[in-house]
Motif scaffolding. Sequence first.
Motif, PDB file in Angstrom:
ATOM      1  N   GLY A  27       9.483  -4.376  -2.957  1.00 13.25           N
ATOM      2  CA  GLY A  27       9.409  -3.787  -1.622  1.00 13.25           C
ATOM      3  C   GLY A  27      10.450  -2.716  -1.415  1.00 13.25           C
ATOM      4  O   GLY A  27      11.310  -2.455  -2.265  1.00 13.25           O
ATOM      5  N   SER A  28      10.387  -2.081  -0.271  1.00 11.08           N
ATOM      6  CA  SER A  28      11.323  -0.996   0.073  1.00 11.08           C
ATOM      7  C   SER A  28      12.729  -1.539   0.204  1.00 11.08           C
ATOM      8  O   SER A  28      12.948  -2.665   0.655  1.00 11.08           O
ATOM      9  CB  SER A  28      10.904  -0.325   1.360  1.00 11.08           C
ATOM     10  OG  SER A  28       9.632   0.249   1.229  1.00 11.08           O
ATOM     11  N   GLU A  58       6.177   1.546  -8.234  1.00 11.10           N
ATOM     12  CA  GLU A  58       6.590   1.927  -6.888  1.00 11.10           C
ATOM     13  C   GLU A  58       7.149   0.684  -6.208  1.00 11.10           C
ATOM     14  O   GLU A  58       6.812  -0.441  -6.577  1.00 11.10           O
ATOM     15  CB  GLU A  58       5.390   2.462  -6.110  1.00 11.10           C
ATOM     16  CG  GLU A  58       4.783   3.722  -6.712  1.00 11.10           C
ATOM     17  CD  GLU A  58       5.736   4.894  -6.727  1.00 11.10           C
ATOM     18  OE1 GLU A  58       6.549   5.024  -5.784  1.00 11.10           O
ATOM     19  OE2 GLU A  58       5.680   5.687  -7.686  1.00 11.10           O
ATOM     20  N   ALA A  59       7.992   0.866  -5.214  1.00 14.00           N
ATOM     21  CA  ALA A  59       8.634  -0.254  -4.522  1.00 14.00           C
ATOM     22  C   ALA A  59       7.616  -1.277  -4.022  1.00 14.00           C
ATOM     23  O   ALA A  59       7.830  -2.481  -4.136  1.00 14.00           O
ATOM     24  CB  ALA A  59       9.483   0.257  -3.360  1.00 14.00           C
ATOM     25  N   GLU A  60       6.492  -0.792  -3.513  1.00 18.73           N
ATOM     26  CA  GLU A  60       5.472  -1.689  -2.969  1.00 18.73           C
ATOM     27  C   GLU A  60       4.848  -2.578  -4.041  1.00 18.73           C
ATOM     28  O   GLU A  60       4.297  -3.630  -3.739  1.00 18.73           O
ATOM     29  CB  GLU A  60       4.366  -0.878  -2.282  1.00 18.73           C
ATOM     30  CG  GLU A  60       4.836  -0.070  -1.093  1.00 18.73           C
ATOM     31  CD  GLU A  60       5.593   1.201  -1.480  1.00 18.73           C
ATOM     32  OE1 GLU A  60       5.327   1.797  -2.550  1.00 18.73           O
ATOM     33  OE2 GLU A  60       6.484   1.588  -0.718  1.00 18.73           O
ATOM     34  N   GLU A  61       4.898  -2.141  -5.302  1.00 15.12           N
ATOM     35  CA  GLU A  61       4.338  -2.918  -6.414  1.00 15.12           C
ATOM     36  C   GLU A  61       5.364  -3.870  -7.013  1.00 15.12           C
ATOM     37  O   GLU A  61       5.045  -4.627  -7.920  1.00 15.12           O
ATOM     38  CB  GLU A  61       3.866  -1.980  -7.515  1.00 15.12           C
ATOM     39  CG  GLU A  61       2.783  -1.015  -7.116  1.00 15.12           C
ATOM     40  CD  GLU A  61       2.485  -0.031  -8.218  1.00 15.12           C
ATOM     41  OE1 GLU A  61       1.330  -0.022  -8.660  1.00 15.12           O
ATOM     42  OE2 GLU A  61       3.406   0.706  -8.640  1.00 15.12           O
TER      43      GLU A  61
END
Length: 73
Positions: free
Chosen positions: A70-71, A64-67
């Motif tokens: 980032g976004s 995921e982007a957070e992992e």
Amino acid sequence: MEQVENGVFVSVEYTGTLSNGEVFDTSRDRQPLEVHMGAGRMIPGFEKALLGMTLNEKKTFTLEAEEAYGSRD
């Protein structure tokens, strides 16, 4: 070392793809990526996915982007 754990160095051959299958990075035709586990030099999700792996194990995972980075802005 039976399993990857923090504090060890591991060599990883990898291919990173986007959700549409496009390859954005790979170690193919290069040296494997050297990772010092727990040193915080890799994106967190990638390092987390390596934890517990064993020699010559293959693994497919999605970050995921957070992992990762980032976004998207």
